[in-house]
Structures are given as structure tokens and as C-alpha cells.
Enzyme design. Structure first.
Site, mmCIF file in Angstrom:
data_model
loop_
_atom_site.group_PDB
_atom_site.id
_atom_site.type_symbol
_atom_site.label_atom_id
_atom_site.label_comp_id
_atom_site.label_asym_id
_atom_site.label_seq_id
_atom_site.Cartn_x
_atom_site.Cartn_y
_atom_site.Cartn_z
ATOM 1 N N GLY A 53 0.833 -1.202 0.000
ATOM 2 C CA GLY A 53 0.000 0.000 0.000
ATOM 3 C C GLY A 53 0.869 1.254 0.000
ATOM 4 N N GLN A 54 0.228 2.412 0.045
ATOM 5 C CA GLN A 54 0.959 3.685 -0.032
ATOM 6 C C GLN A 54 1.903 3.862 1.159
ATOM 7 O OE1 GLN A 54 -1.456 7.074 -1.900
ATOM 8 N NE2 GLN A 54 -3.037 5.926 -0.819
ATOM 9 N N LEU A 55 1.375 3.667 2.371
ATOM 10 C CA LEU A 55 2.194 3.863 3.565
ATOM 11 C C LEU A 55 3.250 2.773 3.698
ATOM 12 C CD1 LEU A 55 2.856 5.378 6.160
ATOM 13 C CD2 LEU A 55 1.003 4.118 7.305
ATOM 14 N N ASP A 93 -1.706 -13.405 5.355
ATOM 15 C CA ASP A 93 -3.118 -13.199 5.003
ATOM 16 C C ASP A 93 -3.915 -12.864 6.262
ATOM 17 O OD1 ASP A 93 -5.640 -13.142 4.014
ATOM 18 O OD2 ASP A 93 -5.683 -15.208 3.280
ATOM 19 N N THR A 105 -9.585 -0.319 2.446
ATOM 20 C CA THR A 105 -9.753 1.137 2.327
ATOM 21 C C THR A 105 -10.662 1.562 1.177
ATOM 22 O OG1 THR A 105 -7.745 1.251 0.984
ATOM 23 C CG2 THR A 105 -7.493 1.639 3.356
ATOM 24 N N THR A 128 -8.160 6.318 10.823
ATOM 25 C CA THR A 128 -8.655 7.261 9.825
ATOM 26 C C THR A 128 -9.537 8.361 10.411
ATOM 27 O OG1 THR A 128 -10.135 7.397 7.884
ATOM 28 C CG2 THR A 128 -10.575 5.646 9.437
ATOM 29 N N ASP A 129 -9.615 9.477 9.691
ATOM 30 C CA ASP A 129 -10.532 10.570 10.048
ATOM 31 C C ASP A 129 -11.996 10.147 9.864
ATOM 32 O OD1 ASP A 129 -9.991 10.487 7.222
ATOM 33 O OD2 ASP A 129 -10.963 12.431 7.002
ATOM 34 N N TYR A 138 -16.817 1.747 6.334
ATOM 35 C CA TYR A 138 -15.369 1.870 6.500
ATOM 36 C C TYR A 138 -15.050 2.499 7.860
ATOM 37 C CZ TYR A 138 -10.610 3.690 5.861
ATOM 38 O OH TYR A 138 -9.288 4.007 6.022
ATOM 39 N N TRP A 145 -6.886 11.578 3.969
ATOM 40 C CA TRP A 145 -6.613 11.985 2.582
ATOM 41 C C TRP A 145 -5.202 11.592 2.149
ATOM 42 C CZ3 TRP A 145 -8.824 17.576 1.457
ATOM 43 C CH2 TRP A 145 -10.114 17.691 1.987
#
Length: 285
Positions: free
Chosen positions: A11-13, A38, A64, A103-104, A127, A152
Site C-alpha cells: 500500500g501507499q504507507l 493473510d 480502504t 482514519t478521520d 469503512y 486523505w
């Protein structure tokens, strides 16, 4: 040598932590994605984590896909909540440090000032509900956990708003972007650095922390900044959320207050514009 397990490595992070890991060679790093670990297989999760035997877990894995989550509750609940409970319990039993990313979207978006860690949670989509359940499970199973809420998120890795907008601005003459949802973007590289600042800090202080870049903007203003930095020739118009219906409702206001993470861990929070310029110059390369 302490071993750090990073879940959600692709993922991004997770990808940004992989880049940053080269600067933290005092740790042994284990990066796992679905193939190596998994999280949906709850029956095997304890034995799989025990096999890796980390001293620190950074849980970046999550379901996400906010709109898909509305029709995929079971998958969301396993990844965002039940797997987190297993990791937290394992961490507690083995004296392992756990940093869990949230998350926000745990907020309902009706605030008018930056949200502190003690602000009332009231998620308005699946979510957000499953992520909040994950936060609670974290502290029920391991009160020594650290939870970092962010918002974001974008990066030069993965799919995100910055990359999508950059592409569309080159393909189209005009774009409509929602202008009544307010918050602040988070460059995943900055969040990765914040996490490592916490891990390297001499005093571990459990609890919830907020992290995003500085600035208070709408998605429309974010798009305008992307356009300006990228030099894209495209007309961008602001539209209300009501003109762009989605399966999952979004919080209208989810700006995060970063005072706590700055004061306790000395985390530096860059301005969103500075970080956006960094990311976009990487994308140009």
C-alpha cells in the site's frame, strides 16, 4: 536487533516505510502483504505472526475501498477490526509494540474546528465503523498500543487523488471536484517519518494520535494546487457533494488537530503544499 513487521507492505504507507527503512538499518524489517501474511485467515494469524516474531508491528493493512465497503461489510470487519484484535492480543502477550493506522472517517464530519483525539466519534459509513471497531479492539486487547488517525493519504505509490487528478487534467479540458468537504491531505512519506520518529523516541506513550499535513483545504482547493504545481491546462470547477453521490457518505469536515503528536514525540508536520510539491516532482521523474 529489533524486528519490525509492516503489514500492508504494497500500500501507499507500506511502500513509503519500505523506502524509509534503508535509513533505519538498526532494525530488521519484514514487509508483508496478503501473499506473505493473510490477515483474512484469522485462524492462522497467531501462528503466522509468531513465526515472524516481531518486537514492533506497524499495521498499515486495511480495507480502504470506502464505497465498496458498503457492500463488503464482512471483509471490512475482518481486515479493519477482527485482524487488528488478533494482532493487538498477540502484541500484548509477547510485549511487542503495536502501531495501528486509523482514519478521520471515525468522525461524522459535523465539527467546525480541528478535531482532537478526544473528539466524539460517530462514523457515517461502513469503512469508518469498522476502523473505529479496530481502534477499540486495539486498546481492549493491548492498552499499550498506539493508534494514529490520518486523512486523505496520497503518495507516489499506489492509486490516489493526486495521481488520478494529474492524469485526468492531462486527458480532459474540464473537471468537477467536490468543494464542501474540508480536511487536510497526508503525504504518506511524512506519515512514515512520523511513525519512525515515534519508534525512535525514548518514551513510548500509548494512546490515539492525529497526523496529517498542515493546512485546511477542500478537495477542490487540493485539485487547484495539483493543477498549479503540475502546470496542467484544465478548467476545474467546484461542486457540492450532493452533485456527486457515492455509495458511502463522506465526512464534510475532518481536519485533524496535530498538537498532541508534536508535543509528545516532537513530530515535525510539514505544510501540505511543500509535501505535494515533493511528491509531484517524484511523479515527474
Amino acid at each position: 536487533m529489533k524486528k519490525i513487521l509492516v503489514t500492508g507492505a504494497n500500500g501507499q504507507l507500506g511502500s513509503e516505510l519500505n523506502v524509509l527503512s534503508k535509513s533505519y538499518s538498526q532494525f530488521e524489517w519484514v514487509f508483508t502483504d496478503r501473499e506473505e501474511l493473510d490477515l483474512c485467515n484469522l485462524d492462522n494469524l497467531v501462528s503466522e505472526i509468531s513465526r515472524i516474531n516481531p518486537q514492533i508491528i506497524i499495521n498499515c493493512a486495511a480495507h480502504t475501498a470506502v464505497d465498496r465497503a458498503e457492500s463488503e461489510f464482512e471483509l471490512s470487519d475482518i481486515l479493519n477490526h477482527r485482524a487488528v484484535a488478533v494482532m493487538a492480543k498477540w502484541s500484548s502477550n509477547t510485549d511487542c509494540k503495536l502501531i495501528h493506522v486509523s482514519t478521520d472517517y471515525v468522525f461524522d464530519g459535523t465539527a467546525a474546528t480541528a478535531l482532537t483525539e478526544s473528539a466524539l466519534t460517530a462514523p457515517i459509513n461502513v469503512y469508518g465503523q469498522t476502523k473505529l471497531a479496530g481502534e477499540k479492539a486495539c486498546f481492549e486487547e493491548n492498552p499499550d498500543s498506539i493508534v494514529i488517525r490520518t486523512s486523505w493519504v496520497y503518495s507516489s505509490f499506489g492509486a490516489n487523488f493526486v495521481k488520478t487528478m494529474s492524469r485526468l487534467m492531462q486527458e480532459r479540458d474540464s473537471l468537477n471536484v467536490v468543494n464542501d468537504q474540508i480536511g487536510s491531505p497526508t503525504y504518506a512519506a511524512d506519515l512514515a517519518q512520523a511513525i519512525m520518529t515515534i519508534i525512535a523516541h525514548p518514551n513510548w506513550q500509548a494512546g490515539i494520535y492525529h497526523f496529517s499535513n498542515e493546512g485546511e483545504i477542500s478537495w477542490y482547493e487540493f485539485a487547484l494546487a495539483i493543477q498549479e504545481i503540475g502546470g496542467f491546462d484544465c478548467t476545474i470547477s467546484g461542486i457540492p457533494s450532493s452533485a456527486y453521490p457515492t455509495p458511502a457518505k463522506r465526512p464534510q469536515y475532518s481536519l485533524l488537530d496535530k498538537t498532541k503528536i508534536k508535543e509528545i514525540f516532537g513530530v515535525v508536520v510539514p505544510d501540505y503544499r511543500t509535501s505535494l510539491e515533493k511528491c509531484m516532482s517524484l511523479l515527474k521523474e
